[in-house]
Design an enzyme around this catalytic site. Structure first.
Site, PDB file in Angstrom:
ATOM      1  CG  HIS A 288       5.101  -2.306  -2.369  1.00 32.65           C
ATOM      2  ND1 HIS A 288       6.056  -3.154  -2.903  1.00 32.65           N
ATOM      3  CD2 HIS A 288       4.643  -1.556  -3.409  1.00 32.65           C
ATOM      4  CE1 HIS A 288       6.170  -2.928  -4.202  1.00 32.65           C
ATOM      5  NE2 HIS A 288       5.318  -1.973  -4.540  1.00 32.65           N
ATOM      6  CG  ASN A 319       3.284  -5.423  -4.482  1.00 32.82           C
ATOM      7  OD1 ASN A 319       2.886  -4.760  -3.523  1.00 32.82           O
ATOM      8  ND2 ASN A 319       3.165  -5.006  -5.728  1.00 32.82           N
ATOM      9  CG  ASP A 356       4.935   1.970  -5.658  1.00 32.04           C
ATOM     10  OD1 ASP A 356       4.598   2.287  -4.499  1.00 32.04           O
ATOM     11  OD2 ASP A 356       5.883   1.201  -5.902  1.00 32.04           O
ATOM     12  CD  GLU A 357       6.055  -1.660  -8.401  1.00 29.65           C
ATOM     13  OE1 GLU A 357       6.320  -2.133  -7.276  1.00 29.65           O
ATOM     14  OE2 GLU A 357       6.907  -1.536  -9.301  1.00 29.65           O
ATOM     15  CB  VAL A 358      -2.258  -1.184  -5.916  1.00 29.22           C
ATOM     16  CG1 VAL A 358      -3.322  -1.908  -5.085  1.00 29.22           C
ATOM     17  CG2 VAL A 358      -1.833   0.114  -5.231  1.00 29.22           C
TER      18      VAL A 358
END
Length: 564
Positions: A288, A319, A356-358
């Protein structure tokens, strides 16, 4: 009957003491007049359930222990708060604030014998440090004659502030007779929170909120007895935090008008302190991070825009992670951690670094990242993410901070083939399956619950009942419950801005506030909660907080707030 009542008092004093000696205070209060009929006696029990009436104890969140009676005490027009902690600016401001909130009307003297002239606020400690586990316990004593006045007793000024909020909800104004009163006296309240970490996360990246809106939001948290404002300040969409070390970072803001200056940040933190609210900043990394690259392009993966798997529409997603092979990524990331954890900025011990959410797909097309991985003998993108996250975690620990990360970090370090362990200092914040807490606590990690169902408030299908019925400790072994620090409800701001923020967050966050403050054995207790919740919403409307009706986004028809 007297023996039965004496037994009740002894049980109340001995059971679940919050650590303040109260025997002398109880002796000063006339208890013989307290009614002990079945309904009210049930309300005095510390084990509240859905079968209880909430006509007498109309307080939100519900206090831990309550004894009350059936006498009305009238408040003198010359009423005042006094305190032993005369040098505390924080307490003085709180006393002045609640006096103005409570006494909004001109009142007359009352000829009755039960007149309350004063409430003494007695605080044991002068320490006003705000850190995880700070003491918020308080006790309230209101005599049924008014002769001995009333007392709020607390270990810290923050416990006194929680007690003042409870008192606010106990005092009413009779518009026909023009006087203030406290019904159902005498009162003895012993209260302390169930969990040390009770918060609301607000995303200020997808939409910007002014300093005044954030200050009002913090005030609303304090009215609910929350104690943490989790400030998700930056994300892919914008970077609104001013950095003196990296001044070009705010090129990633929406506009030059939508930036938090250093002065703004300090003002928000100070305002929160005056309300007993910790401000936990989150700067998400390495994922992000698109907004970082507007001012510092070298921190983003080369050619990411040419990678099919990384073509994410902006500003809805964007992202894009940091380039973990770039020296500039480490210089800026570690520099920001040092800057925002300085003594002159965020004194809070918890600092959230996301994790998170790489989007590994954004690294696929970068020869620089691939070559770097070969040189460092890093075999996978997961290992590359771990390499970066270890650096960030170590930096925070070196700065004396406690790293907080989303569950992705715990799952990443525990994935197949990964030998590196997530450092034990990390607090894991769960946002998918709440039962993951069984594993995190089993492995010794302190844990926060924020499951998207039902704690994500951007989900319109989640109503307050679903939030209230969620039990954060479900399934966790009794010996590991100490590792569950509490939880946070989350407001992501893709579809929320200052125009609808408060109606989206409240009343659903009310439910989180009570469940994290007050232990309820019977989780199906919305019937018990609803009348108090409706009344508490009215209190917030009186204070200018635009909380929505319980089951809709707008009123159904003309009606009274208090009688609806």
């Amino acid at each position: 009957m007297k023996l039965k009542f004496i037994f009740l008092i002894l049980f109340f004093i001995i059971g679940n003491s919050i650590g303040i000696k109260i025997s002398k205070e109880i002796n000063k209060i006339k208890l013989n007049d307290i009614s002990i009929d079945g309904e009210i006696l049930l309300n005095k029990s510390s084990d509240s359930s859905s079968s209880q009436s909430s006509k007498i104890i109309n307080i939100w969140p519900m206090p831990k222990k309550v004894l009350n009676g059936d006498i009305t005490v009238y408040i003198s027009p010359h009423f005042q708060f006094t305190t032993n902690l005369t040098k505390s600016t924080t307490l003085k401001k709180a006393m002045d604030r609640y006096y103005k909130l409570i006494f909004t009307e001109d009142s007359k003297s009352h000829s009755g014998i039960s007149i309350l002239n004063e409430i003494k606020i007695l605080v044991k400690s002068e320490d006003e440090t705000l850190q995880i586990g700070f003491d918020e316990s308080y006790e309230i004593y209101i005599d049924d004659s008014g002769d001995d006045g009333g007392k709020i007793i607390a270990e810290t000024v923050y416990g006194a502030i929680r007690g003042l909020e409870t008192l606010y909800q106990m005092i009413g104004f009779d518009y026909q007779r023009e006087y203030y009163q406290i019904k159902h006296c005498p009162w003895i309240i012993q209260d302390s929170p169930r969990y040390p970490h009770r918060g609301v996360m607000l995303d200020t990246s997808r939409h910007f909120y002014s300093v005044d809106v954030l200050k009002e939001f913090i005030e609303a948290l304090a009215y609910n007895k929350f104690n943490v404002f989790h400030w998700h300040a930056v994300d892919s969409q914008s970077f609104p935090l001013t950095s003196t070390t990296f001044p070009k970072i705010t090129k990633g803001s929406w506009s030059s008008q939508e930036i938090y200056s250093t002065r703004d940040i300090k003002e928000i933190i100070q305002h929160a302190k005056e309300y007993g609210i910790r401000v936990e900043l989150e700067i998400d990394m390495p994922g992000h991070a698109y907004s970082w690259g507007i001012g510092y392009p070298s921190v983003l993966p080369a050619n990411f825009s040419h990678s099919i798997q990384c073509q994410q529409p902006c500003p809805t997603e964007c992202n894009i992670p940091l380039d973990v092979s770039s020296k500039e990524s480490y210089v800026i990331a570690m520099g920001l951690l040092e800057e925002f954890n300085g003594a002159s900025m965020f004194n809070e011990s918890f600092f959230h670094i996301g994790g998170d959410e790489v989007a590994y797909s954004c690294w696929n097309n970068s020869l620089r990242i691939v070559d770097w991985m070969k040189r460092e003998n890093i075999s996978s993108f997961q290992d590359a993410a771990i390499f970066f996250e270890i650096k960030a975690i170590e930096q925070l620990i070196q700065l004396g901070k406690t790293p907080v990360m989303w569950e992705d970090a715990y799952l990443l370090f525990g994935s197949s083939g990964i030998t590196e362990k997530l450092p034990e200092e990390v607090v894991v914040q769960i946002y998918h399956d709440p039962l993951l807490a069984l594993n995190t606590t089993r492995d010794g990690y302190k844990t926060l619950q924020s499951p998207y169902w039902p704690y994500y408030l951007d989900n319109p299908s989640v109503d307050w009942e679903k939030v209230y019925e969620f039990e954060p400790s479900n399934g966790i072994h009794e010996k590991r419950l100490r590792l569950l620090l509490g939880g946070e409800t989350c407001m992501w701001s893709e579809l929320v801005d200052a125009s609808n923020l408060f109606a989206k967050v409240f009343p659903r966050a009310f439910a989180t506030a009570e469940r994290l403050w007050f232990s309820i054995e019977n989780s199906n207790s919305t019937t018990f909660a609803k009348p108090r919740l409706e009344r508490f919403r009215c209190f917030l409307l009186e204070r200018g907080i635009g909380a929505a009706p319980l089951n809709s986004t707008s009123p159904d028809d003309p009606n009274s707030c208090y009688s609806s």
